[in-house]
Design a protein around this motif. Structure first.
Motif, mmCIF file in Angstrom:
data_model
loop_
_atom_site.group_PDB
_atom_site.id
_atom_site.type_symbol
_atom_site.label_atom_id
_atom_site.label_comp_id
_atom_site.label_asym_id
_atom_site.label_seq_id
_atom_site.Cartn_x
_atom_site.Cartn_y
_atom_site.Cartn_z
ATOM 1 N N UNK A 1 -14.077 -20.010 14.968
ATOM 2 C CA UNK A 1 -14.347 -18.571 14.977
ATOM 3 C C UNK A 1 -14.334 -17.933 13.597
ATOM 4 N N UNK A 2 -13.983 -18.687 12.576
ATOM 5 C CA UNK A 2 -13.999 -18.128 11.218
ATOM 6 C C UNK A 2 -14.713 -19.087 10.279
ATOM 7 N N UNK A 3 -15.477 -18.550 9.344
ATOM 8 C CA UNK A 3 -16.110 -19.366 8.311
ATOM 9 C C UNK A 3 -15.138 -19.673 7.179
ATOM 10 N N UNK A 4 -14.166 -18.770 6.970
ATOM 11 C CA UNK A 4 -13.182 -18.950 5.900
ATOM 12 C C UNK A 4 -11.899 -18.257 6.314
ATOM 13 N N UNK A 5 -10.796 -18.743 5.776
ATOM 14 C CA UNK A 5 -9.494 -18.135 6.067
ATOM 15 C C UNK A 5 -8.564 -18.321 4.880
ATOM 16 N N UNK A 6 -7.666 -17.366 4.732
ATOM 17 C CA UNK A 6 -6.646 -17.422 3.674
ATOM 18 C C UNK A 6 -5.510 -16.550 4.156
ATOM 19 N N UNK A 7 -4.286 -16.877 3.788
ATOM 20 C CA UNK A 7 -3.222 -15.953 4.175
ATOM 21 C C UNK A 7 -3.048 -14.882 3.102
ATOM 22 N N UNK A 8 -2.684 -13.698 3.547
ATOM 23 C CA UNK A 8 -2.527 -12.567 2.622
ATOM 24 C C UNK A 8 -1.109 -12.621 2.071
ATOM 25 N N UNK B 1 6.282 10.782 3.934
ATOM 26 C CA UNK B 1 7.490 11.583 3.711
ATOM 27 C C UNK B 1 7.785 11.751 2.233
ATOM 28 N N UNK B 2 7.462 10.732 1.417
ATOM 29 C CA UNK B 2 7.802 10.869 -0.001
ATOM 30 C C UNK B 2 6.573 11.096 -0.871
ATOM 31 N N UNK B 3 5.458 11.365 -0.247
ATOM 32 C CA UNK B 3 4.261 11.678 -1.012
ATOM 33 C C UNK B 3 3.631 10.493 -1.698
ATOM 34 N N UNK B 4 3.900 9.285 -1.193
ATOM 35 C CA UNK B 4 3.324 8.084 -1.793
ATOM 36 C C UNK B 4 1.976 7.748 -1.177
ATOM 37 N N UNK B 5 1.363 6.674 -1.670
ATOM 38 C CA UNK B 5 0.045 6.283 -1.194
ATOM 39 C C UNK B 5 0.169 4.973 -0.416
ATOM 40 N N UNK B 6 0.185 5.095 0.914
ATOM 41 C CA UNK B 6 0.363 3.921 1.770
ATOM 42 C C UNK B 6 -0.783 2.928 1.598
ATOM 43 N N UNK B 7 -2.001 3.420 1.367
ATOM 44 C CA UNK B 7 -3.148 2.528 1.232
ATOM 45 C C UNK B 7 -2.990 1.599 0.026
ATOM 46 N N UNK B 8 -2.409 2.114 -1.061
ATOM 47 C CA UNK B 8 -2.190 1.273 -2.236
ATOM 48 C C UNK B 8 -1.292 0.083 -1.903
ATOM 49 N N UNK B 9 -0.247 0.337 -1.126
ATOM 50 C CA UNK B 9 0.638 -0.751 -0.712
ATOM 51 C C UNK B 9 -0.109 -1.755 0.166
ATOM 52 N N UNK B 10 -0.946 -1.244 1.056
ATOM 53 C CA UNK B 10 -1.688 -2.132 1.952
ATOM 54 C C UNK B 10 -2.704 -2.975 1.173
ATOM 55 N N UNK C 1 1.121 -7.206 -1.048
ATOM 56 C CA UNK C 1 1.448 -8.626 -0.935
ATOM 57 C C UNK C 1 2.546 -8.946 0.060
ATOM 58 N N UNK C 2 2.685 -10.263 0.314
ATOM 59 C CA UNK C 2 3.705 -10.828 1.210
ATOM 60 C C UNK C 2 3.553 -10.404 2.671
ATOM 61 N N UNK C 3 2.345 -9.988 3.051
ATOM 62 C CA UNK C 3 2.162 -9.610 4.454
ATOM 63 C C UNK C 3 2.070 -10.835 5.370
#
Lengths: 356, 356
Positions: free
Chosen positions: B228-235, B273-282, B286-288
């Motif tokens: 089902x996948x042509x390529x895979x890698x862990x994040x 809550x702290x005005x940070x950028x969640x998308x940047x973390x996503x 790393x280490x997900x």
């Protein structure tokens, strides 16, 4: 290599990994080598797995162990384990922990040695990883092939206790390094330390035994194929410790003839000069990476003939007998228990306190 | 466990190894387990090999990572690599570098976690070694089985860029640990740090993602079997870095829709809550240990159905297209290059400087 003097902290992890990967050649049986999530290799039906680490400040010092020889040794200690199971090394993973101040040239030399030793032994390096740390750690995991694993637990009463090669030189090498003797990256003697030039050949031999051990890989495999040993173990922690382990796992006792233990001639000459006891080093020194075998005495001739083909000395040093697991030594004075005197990584008391 | 508070320096290496060996159960396919020169295991015809280290002061701090969870994670990060190749973990070696002042109870807890995670994943621990060091290092080498390895290099123009699960929580967890939030050995929240009790569920989720990741092992294997996948890698290094690697190895470019990236809800609420950028973390955290996949868009429905069986969310976040390897991101403002922003172990400049 204009970057040789650049610290890893400036090179960065990705560039370091890229450089390492570029140097690793393709190998037989390697479907996917370094560079994907994992390596894929041909194997089976029974494979051997082992891993051993060389840790800075414990197993080596960066100012006394040339990086190229360290790379060779990191693979050799694992090859020795696979050989002691009667197998052949095939695929290796190399995990490095490296301080950021280490220079790229050091890592290049380490891989010179790893790749050179891998080529000699028919091993493919198929992956690994790098991480930052305070102490340098070179951890190699090795996959090997085997027909019938040769265990530590097969020694039988009446079997001869046999060792290959000669003992004590690797431990003598540790002392020599502490007293200023040095090899260069090519394994050539560049300093004799406290010794005179006349001792140079013996000093070189002991330093090489410590920094670039050569386990009897081919002989191990050949004798396993012929079923020439009931049990095998590599002599890494010292003969007294390792023989006690074979006895424990086999449920037998062993008696060693002190006069029959093959002390490396270089150790004998160096210890004689300073009034030391070469036999103590041979019994307890460790890191010899020779084979300790349990052999049916009727097949000793066959073993000697085979070992002769590979140019490896073999020596009958005693016998196993039916009793609770224990090791005894007999010499001119009489017979007594041989206490295990090898190295313990955590506990200093009770060991010789050698800077391994 | 009356010895739990005893430092390893008093226990000694041999006793430590004996205690560890006693705890390791026999496993299927293990001919010779821990205790001989090497392990002998059934394998083949193609096996996966990978090794990954967790280093104190780099990947974890001993005062913030409970030992049991650290043991679990040391195996999980390797299981993730094997899963990203489409395989199943089978046999593991555990190499430990341990400071002599560490207490026996800490090592016991580490092995609680290693053995528990191994049992969950059907993995047998078959050997390893221990050595003294200044920093603690837990290095696991894992052998896995696979039918057809799923590579990083197979992404094709037109494929969808797909990720499993949600991203950013593991990186948020690092910040939470630095600000006093804590889990206990059982993964229960014992301190919320700077956050109020109302944030407890989000804090717990992010700490668990960091300290005890759960890669989608079963889904990875199932999708590989179905092609089902042509390529895979862990994040593991961050989506931006890992997607660039898939592009580089596949010789394609990728475009990510910023709004489609699955930000972990816990991260979104804490960063809001702290005005940070969640998308940047996503994007860069790393280490997900989720999967990054290249999937034929006509088979996305099939993948979603399969992932539903395992309860794993899958998310189409963009597409691969024919161009020189590069990664772009598109959002309300427009399209631009997405620079790799993950962690580099050696080079601090250019990274977020997170204490991983």
């Amino acid at each position: 290599l204009t970057l040789a003097g650049t610290p890893l902290g400036e090179i960065g992890e990705r560039e370091l990994v890229r450089r390492i990967r570029e140097r690793i050649p393709a190998g037989p049986g390697v479907r996917v080598g370094a560079g994907d999530d994992a390596a894929a290799v041909e194997a089976g039906p029974v494979v051997l797995l082992t891993a051993d680490s060389l840790v800075e400040g414990v197993h080596f010092r960066r100012d006394t162990a040339p990086a190229r020889l360290l790379g060779r040794k990191a693979l050799s200690v694992n090859l020795s384990d696979v050989a002691a199971m009667g197998g052949v090394g095939r695929h290796a993973l190399v995990s490095l922990c490296l301080p950021p101040e280490i220079e790229l040239g050091w890592v290049d030399s380490l891989f010179d040695g790893l790749l050179e030793r891998a080529a000699e032994a028919g091993v493919s390096i198929v992956g690994g990883n790098v991480a930052r740390s305070r102490d340098t750690v070179v951890d190699v995991a090795l996959l090997g092939e085997v027909q019938t694993p040769l265990l530590r637990s097969g020694a039988q009463p009446g079997d001869a206790v046999v060792v290959t090669g000669a003992l004590g030189a690797a431990a003598e090498g540790v002392d020599l390094l502490a007293r200023g003797a040095r090899l260069d990256e090519d394994g050539e003697l560049v300093a004799t330390g406290l010794w005179t030039e006349s001792s140079a050949p013996a000093v070189r031999e002991c330093l090489r035994a410590q920094l670039d051990p050569h386990p009897p890989l081919a002989l191990a495999c050949a004798l396993a194929e012929r079923g020439l040993a009931h049990a095998a173990m590599d002599v890494s922690d010292g003969l007294s410790v390792d023989l006690a382990e074979v006895c424990r796992q086999s449920g037998v006792a062993a008696r060693v003839e002190g006069g029959a233990v093959p002390v490396a001639p270089a150790v004998a000459s160096l210890e004689r000069a300073r009034g030391g006891d070469a036999l103590l080093l041979a019994l307890h020194g460790g890191e010899d990476y020779e084979l300790l075998l349990a052999v049916d005495p009727h097949r000793l001739g066959e073993l000697e003939a085979l070992a002769g083909v590979w140019g490896v000395p073999v020596c009958r040093i005693g016998e196993f007998f039916a009793s609770d697991p224990a090791v005894f030594i007999r010499d001119g004075v009489g017979e007594r228990a041989l206490p295990p005197g090898g190295h313990d990584h955590f506990r200093v008391a009770g060991t010789e306190g050698r800077p391994r």
